[in-house]
Scaffold this active site. Structure first.
Site, PDB file in Angstrom:
ATOM      1  N   SER A  43       0.799  -1.231   0.000  1.00 26.51           N
ATOM      2  CA  SER A  43       0.000   0.000   0.000  1.00 26.51           C
ATOM      3  C   SER A  43       0.831   1.280   0.000  1.00 26.51           C
ATOM      4  O   SER A  43       0.290   2.357  -0.256  1.00 26.51           O
ATOM      5  CB  SER A  43      -0.951   0.017   1.200  1.00 26.51           C
ATOM      6  OG  SER A  43      -2.019  -0.880   0.995  1.00 26.51           O
ATOM      7  N   LYS A  75       0.543   3.211  -3.122  1.00 23.75           N
ATOM      8  CA  LYS A  75      -0.656   4.011  -3.406  1.00 23.75           C
ATOM      9  C   LYS A  75      -0.359   5.508  -3.451  1.00 23.75           C
ATOM     10  O   LYS A  75      -0.906   6.233  -4.280  1.00 23.75           O
ATOM     11  CB  LYS A  75      -1.737   3.736  -2.352  1.00 23.75           C
ATOM     12  CG  LYS A  75      -2.285   2.324  -2.361  1.00 23.75           C
ATOM     13  CD  LYS A  75      -3.192   2.069  -1.156  1.00 23.75           C
ATOM     14  CE  LYS A  75      -3.760   0.664  -1.149  1.00 23.75           C
ATOM     15  NZ  LYS A  75      -4.561   0.377   0.054  1.00 23.75           N
ATOM     16  N   TYR A 100      -2.072  -3.710 -10.923  1.00 24.50           N
ATOM     17  CA  TYR A 100      -2.118  -3.322  -9.513  1.00 24.50           C
ATOM     18  C   TYR A 100      -1.283  -4.257  -8.641  1.00 24.50           C
ATOM     19  O   TYR A 100      -0.563  -3.813  -7.738  1.00 24.50           O
ATOM     20  CB  TYR A 100      -3.575  -3.308  -9.030  1.00 24.50           C
ATOM     21  CG  TYR A 100      -3.738  -2.857  -7.602  1.00 24.50           C
ATOM     22  CD1 TYR A 100      -3.551  -1.528  -7.238  1.00 24.50           C
ATOM     23  CD2 TYR A 100      -4.067  -3.771  -6.591  1.00 24.50           C
ATOM     24  CE1 TYR A 100      -3.692  -1.117  -5.916  1.00 24.50           C
ATOM     25  CE2 TYR A 100      -4.219  -3.368  -5.278  1.00 24.50           C
ATOM     26  CZ  TYR A 100      -4.031  -2.040  -4.945  1.00 24.50           C
ATOM     27  OH  TYR A 100      -4.169  -1.634  -3.641  1.00 24.50           O
ATOM     28  N   TYR A 125      -3.932   3.342   7.435  1.00 21.94           N
ATOM     29  CA  TYR A 125      -5.204   2.622   7.466  1.00 21.94           C
ATOM     30  C   TYR A 125      -6.145   3.284   8.479  1.00 21.94           C
ATOM     31  O   TYR A 125      -6.134   4.515   8.636  1.00 21.94           O
ATOM     32  CB  TYR A 125      -4.987   1.129   7.753  1.00 21.94           C
ATOM     33  CG  TYR A 125      -4.057   0.449   6.796  1.00 21.94           C
ATOM     34  CD1 TYR A 125      -4.214   0.577   5.418  1.00 21.94           C
ATOM     35  CD2 TYR A 125      -2.993  -0.345   7.245  1.00 21.94           C
ATOM     36  CE1 TYR A 125      -3.358  -0.053   4.524  1.00 21.94           C
ATOM     37  CE2 TYR A 125      -2.134  -0.985   6.357  1.00 21.94           C
ATOM     38  CZ  TYR A 125      -2.333  -0.830   5.000  1.00 21.94           C
ATOM     39  OH  TYR A 125      -1.488  -1.458   4.127  1.00 21.94           O
ATOM     40  N   VAL A 140       1.179  -3.759   3.986  1.00 23.79           N
ATOM     41  CA  VAL A 140       1.042  -5.001   4.753  1.00 23.79           C
ATOM     42  C   VAL A 140       2.266  -5.912   4.655  1.00 23.79           C
ATOM     43  O   VAL A 140       2.313  -6.948   5.302  1.00 23.79           O
ATOM     44  CB  VAL A 140      -0.238  -5.783   4.360  1.00 23.79           C
ATOM     45  CG1 VAL A 140      -1.480  -4.994   4.733  1.00 23.79           C
ATOM     46  CG2 VAL A 140      -0.216  -6.172   2.897  1.00 23.79           C
TER      47      VAL A 140
END
Length: 309
Positions: free
Chosen positions: A65, A68, A193, A245, A263
């Site tokens: 992540s 992102k 992705y 998160y 993660v």
């Protein structure tokens, strides 16, 4: 005065490593489940080129992540503010990063922010290119520039493992496609992705990327503006409000620096106009953040008064 030596850093790492036993690696992605939960590595990159490091620094991290926030920067540069935020919102959700709940209850089924999986899929959909390979290469080139390392690539094993188990992300994609947020083939988007999430580097690379964000998009060596200042500002704002998160609020109160976790156990920090931080500790807490990494950042922020609040 900030952390000045590797020994000083190692002391913080050794203290933080003690809590790793209370976390758990992300074994729901089989390839990530192979990580050693006791690992912890950190790097701090200063604008003058000084880079301190301690711990298992040779270990490579897949971005997960963390990617992102980097893909968001690229897409904002390519597509512009209005176009990007037509597809994704700007608000924290308070829900787990892979939740579909808010999409189902909103009048317009637009992901609330780019840091949750639905929002990140919408952003990755906007990466320019005629095929997956071309789009991935554009993102990799951007990351290589930010890290100052032309050898950064992606881990095929992790990408394949994630692609084969991406059932919930497939559901999110189909939901977004139903509502016109995504317009491409779902398998093609997931191919891109999962490879994006599997881009790998060490903590030194990660800290340098964090430094570029910390310095408002300026490369520390060439002094080139590799990210427009306003794009860097937007990305850092999302890191503060949504980057950890649904523990982002607590992180802002306790630590108070822009950061993005993944993660795999990675955390990228950007202490505004001071330094970049790269952390790798694969044992995660219940929110999906590196448990030893959070402990380390708490100590670092407290010891050197790093909170921006």
């Amino acid at each position: 005065m900030y952390c000045q030596s590797n020994d000083e850093l190692l002391e913080l790492v050794n203290e933080a490593r003690k809590v790793a036993k209370d976390g758990k690696v992300a074994d729901y992605i089989p390839a990530l489940g192979k990580a050693n939960p006791g690992d912890l590595a950190v790097a701090i990159h200063y604008p003058d080129g000084t880079c301190l490091s301690a711990g298992d620094i040779e270990r490579k991290i897949t971005l997960q992540s963390i990617s992102k926030v980097i893909s968001l920067a690229l897409v904002l540069m390519d597509r512009g503010y209005e176009h990007v935020f037509h597809h994704v919102g700007m608000e924290p959700t308070g829900d787990p990063f892979n939740s579909i709940a808010k999409l189902e209850t909103m009048d317009v089924a637009k992901p609330l922010n780019p840091m949750i999986n639905a929002g990140a899929l919408a952003v990755t959909h906007l990466i320019i290119g005629s095929n997956v390979a071309e789009r991935l290469q554009r993102l990799l080139k951007f990351i290589q520039t930010m890290a100052g390392n032309p050898d950064i690539g992606y881990c095929q094993e992790v990408a394949q493992s994630e692609f084969e188990t991406a059932f919930l992300n497939r559901a999110l994609c189909y939901f977004l496609k139903e509502h016109g947020i995504i317009k491409e083939d779902v398998e093609q988007l997931l191919d891109l992705y999962t490879k994006q999430c599997a881009i790998e580097m060490n903590c030194l690379d990660l800290a340098r990327i964090g430094l570029v964000f910390a310095m408002d998009g300026v490369d520390p060596d060439s002094k080139a503006q590799v990210i427009p200042k306003d794009v860097a500002r937007i990305c850092k704002t999302f890191m503060v409000t949504c980057g950890m998160y649904n523990a982002s609020g607590e992180f802002a109160i306790k630590i108070g620096i822009p950061a993005k976790s993944g993660v795999s156990g990675g955390i990228m920090g950007a202490v505004p106009r001071k330094f970049g931080i790269g952390v790798f500790g694969p044992a995660l807490d219940e929110k999906g953040n590196s448990i030893a990494g959070i402990k380390f950042l708490e100590q670092l922020s407290r010891n050197y008064s790093l909170s921006m609040f």
